[in-house]
Design a protein around this motif. Structure first.
Motif, mmCIF file in Angstrom:
data_model
loop_
_atom_site.group_PDB
_atom_site.id
_atom_site.type_symbol
_atom_site.label_atom_id
_atom_site.label_comp_id
_atom_site.label_asym_id
_atom_site.label_seq_id
_atom_site.Cartn_x
_atom_site.Cartn_y
_atom_site.Cartn_z
ATOM 1 N N GLY A 159 25.176 43.285 37.818
ATOM 2 C CA GLY A 159 25.719 42.523 36.684
ATOM 3 C C GLY A 159 27.225 42.668 36.593
ATOM 4 N N ASP A 162 29.056 41.147 39.856
ATOM 5 C CA ASP A 162 29.007 39.686 39.853
ATOM 6 C C ASP A 162 29.892 39.110 38.747
ATOM 7 O OD1 ASP A 162 27.780 37.186 40.841
ATOM 8 O OD2 ASP A 162 27.055 37.074 38.781
ATOM 9 N N ALA A 163 29.862 39.750 37.573
ATOM 10 C CA ALA A 163 30.663 39.243 36.453
ATOM 11 C C ALA A 163 32.151 39.345 36.764
ATOM 12 C CB ALA A 163 30.324 40.023 35.180
ATOM 13 N N SER A 166 33.286 36.657 38.908
ATOM 14 C CA SER A 166 33.227 35.341 38.264
ATOM 15 C C SER A 166 34.287 35.161 37.178
ATOM 16 C CB SER A 166 31.846 35.136 37.623
ATOM 17 O OG SER A 166 30.838 35.381 38.553
ATOM 18 N N VAL A 194 34.332 40.848 31.275
ATOM 19 C CA VAL A 194 32.936 40.983 31.705
ATOM 20 C C VAL A 194 32.060 41.685 30.664
ATOM 21 C CG1 VAL A 194 33.649 41.010 34.121
ATOM 22 C CG2 VAL A 194 33.193 43.164 32.981
ATOM 23 N N SER A 197 28.656 40.024 29.955
ATOM 24 C CA SER A 197 27.711 40.180 31.070
ATOM 25 C C SER A 197 27.304 41.637 31.237
ATOM 26 C CB SER A 197 28.346 39.710 32.385
ATOM 27 O OG SER A 197 28.803 38.414 32.254
ATOM 28 N N TRP A 198 28.246 42.535 30.994
ATOM 29 C CA TRP A 198 27.953 43.963 31.117
ATOM 30 C C TRP A 198 26.876 44.373 30.113
ATOM 31 C CZ3 TRP A 198 30.224 48.316 28.042
ATOM 32 C CH2 TRP A 198 29.922 49.564 28.591
ATOM 33 N N THR A 200 24.680 42.424 28.739
ATOM 34 C CA THR A 200 23.406 41.836 29.163
ATOM 35 C C THR A 200 22.771 42.696 30.254
ATOM 36 O OG1 THR A 200 24.269 39.646 28.689
ATOM 37 C CG2 THR A 200 22.355 39.740 30.118
ATOM 38 N N SER A 201 23.590 43.168 31.205
ATOM 39 C CA SER A 201 23.019 43.989 32.279
ATOM 40 C C SER A 201 22.583 45.351 31.747
ATOM 41 C CB SER A 201 24.004 44.140 33.439
ATOM 42 O OG SER A 201 25.122 44.875 33.036
ATOM 43 N N GLN A 270 33.487 36.027 20.930
ATOM 44 C CA GLN A 270 32.804 34.955 21.657
ATOM 45 C C GLN A 270 32.575 33.736 20.785
ATOM 46 O OE1 GLN A 270 29.277 36.995 23.381
ATOM 47 N NE2 GLN A 270 29.978 35.960 25.229
#
Lengths: 277, 261
Positions: A159, A162-163, A166, A194, A197-198, A200-201, A270
């Motif tokens: 995660g 990849d984040a 991206s 990130v 995303s972090w 979420t992971s 966000q």
């Protein structure tokens, strides 16, 4: 015209204050409709003697078992042992996963060095590590925590890496214009970018942590909710098994909620559908 | 003083984006660059900002050759590019991390007050309109006190009213420290409104074509004959730059026709 606009604005503001209250009121109710309906249906089925409820006890018997375990202190004792293992394994796996994920995401050299090996290791079913961990670390806590950490590590590593890859190039250019060092670029641009995303992971990793703690406690634990499962199976006590499963579900959900509680301030910026729903 | 000497840029696929561009900008001067699509305007700015490397040529600030992002050069992009996880004030102070917090806060407050966003310091970027975000972006670049500020079509996504308002804000900010400004724009009126000189570039490969000096005092009256005349001259140069060399002589060609290609 201005008054109308102001009134409209006021109305919107009023609605925006009223909405969370209404949402909060119904949110819980909506979430419990399905489990309550299923539980009630099963209770009625056993009450009407459509089933004897021996292998899958009705909610009333499970609730009684749950209360009994709680009163005797067994529930707290075993749940604490499980939570201790999950959190220790989660902390270790998340820490190493984040560090290596950040390294692999931010540096092409590190990615070339680390990623092939880690991807190959990821393909190994984590349970396959159990015999080796027992040989290396014995049958007590260390091998259990290591197994959970392995389960948590991979989703977090993937995660984060990849984040980072991206992250919007345009934001990285802002960092370059202000001549950020590589370390400052990671700290001030890449990592904040990130965070969603972090998190979420991390949530995924925490969920896997709860999965792996069961496997770890099947390895021969004398305490923990996994032990209650094995004990219930060996002694033919399905109420204890279901009570332990429910305890897992409650602890998993509570842990995820606590994680989100800590994470929420870092996600306030966000502008996403999730923040508005 | 910002100097560009024989700057060339050829991409790895062989595309020649810039061919021997030379330009000297005096301290405090505002130069506007206009030109058709693909004439290398943005490439030129990215090279000066140090975000891309030139194939040949030299870029200098006050005699110092630069080839990477430099504290003397600030840039404002077409999009505000604010960091969404930082408040408005933290975005403005992003490049001031090495300053003491008192000085940083003072400079950020002053910059935000100048662009009329003093009350928005603790807001998230997503809570601002496009024009407000671009004002924050300009403040972020200027608060670091660069000697040269590069503007890459910063107002192109905004409506005419917001754009005119931002021109005023930009000039107010420029007045405070008088950096050299290099503005890339598609809008000829904007170029004539802001620039001391308007340079027209021509494409394939990108190079300087013609230059118009604008000697009107600021703020400029867009309806004055002098403004109209300067605008007409730039439009004719623009037409000519797009392979219409007779445009200057032909009275029947509507100035700016090339813009509608």
């Amino acid at each position: 015209m201005v008054d109308a606009a102001a009134r409209q604005e006021g109305l919107l503001e009023e609605r925006s204050h009223a909405r969370p209250f209404l949402l909060n009121g119904f949110k819980w109710a909506v979430g419990v409709i399905l489990p309550l309906t299923l539980a009630l249906g099963w209770e009625l089925a056993v009450y009407a003697e459509l089933s004897n409820g021996r292998l899958l006890p009705p909610p009333s018997r499970i609730f009684a078992e749950f209360v009994s375990l709680a009163r005797s202190g067994d529930l707290i004792f075993h749940a604490s042992a499980t939570l201790g293992r999950v959190y220790a394994g989660f902390g270790l796996g998340a820490l190493i996963g984040t560090a290596l994920g950040a390294l692999s995401g931010a540096s092409i050299g590190a990615r070339r060095l680390l990623d092939p090996t880690l991807q190959a290791l990821r393909a190994i079913p984590s349970i396959a590590w159990v015999p080796l961990f027992i040989l290396w670390m014995g049958i007590f806590e260390a091998s259990k925590i290591a197994l959970i950490a392995v389960g948590v590590f991979f989703p977090v590593y993937l995660g984060v890496a990849d984040a980072i890859q991206s992250v919007d190039r345009k934001l990285i250019e802002v960092g370059r214009v202000f001549r950020l060092s590589r370390f400052a670029m990671v700290r001030r641009v890449l990592l904040p970018a990130v965070v969603p995303s972090w998190i979420t992971s991390l949530r995924g990793g925490l969920g896997l942590g709860f999965m792996f703690v069961v496997a770890a406690e099947f390895m021969g634990a004398s305490e923990g909710l996994g032990y209650l499962l094995v004990d219930g199976q060996q002694l033919g006590k399905p109420t204890q098994i279901v009570a332990a499963i429910i305890a897992f579900a409650l602890l998993g959900k509570a842990s995820d909620s606590v994680l989100m509680l800590f994470a929420r301030p870092f996600l306030a910026w966000q502008d996403t559908a999730r923040a508005r729903l | 003083m910002l100097t560009i000497e024989s700057l060339c840029k050829t991409y790895s696929d062989g595309t020649e984006a810039l061919a021997s561009v030379s330009l000297t900008m005096d301290a405090g001067e505002i130069i506007a660059i206009v030109g058709g699509s693909g004439c290398g305007k943005t490439t030129l700015l990215r090279l000066i900002a140090g975000l891309d490397q030139a194939t040949r040529g030299r870029i200098g600030v006050d005699g110092e050759t630069i080839s990477a992002p430099h504290p003397a050069i600030g840039i404002v992009f077409q999009e505000p590019r604010l960091l969404p996880w930082l408040s408005v004030s933290d975005n403005v102070g992003f490049g001031l991390a090495k300053l003491a917090s008192d000085e940083r806060d003072a400079r950020v407050s002053e910059a935000l007050a100048r662009v009329g966003l003093g009350d928005y310091a603790e807001r998230w970027p997503r809570e601002l309109s496009g024009g407000q975000q671009q004002r924050v972006s300009i403040s972020r670049s200027l608060v670091a006190k660069p000697k040269a500020l590069l503007l890459d079509e910063p107002f192109s996504a905004l409506d005419a009213f917001t754009r005119a308002s931002l021109h005023e804000h930009l000039l107010a900010l420029w007045e405070a420290s008088r950096p050299t400004v290099l503005l890339v724009t598609h809008d000829v009126e904007e170029a004539v409104t802001l620039g001391d000189r308007v340079i027209v570039m021509r494409p394939r490969p990108g190079r300087m074509f013609r230059e118009t000096k604008i000697s009107m005092a600021r703020p400029r009256d867009r309806l004055s004959p002098a403004f109209e005349s300067a605008k007409r001259r730039v439009l004719l140069d623009l037409d000519a730059s797009l392979k219409n060399p007779d445009a200057l002589e032909r009275a029947d060609v509507a100035p700016g026709a090339a813009l509608w290609w």
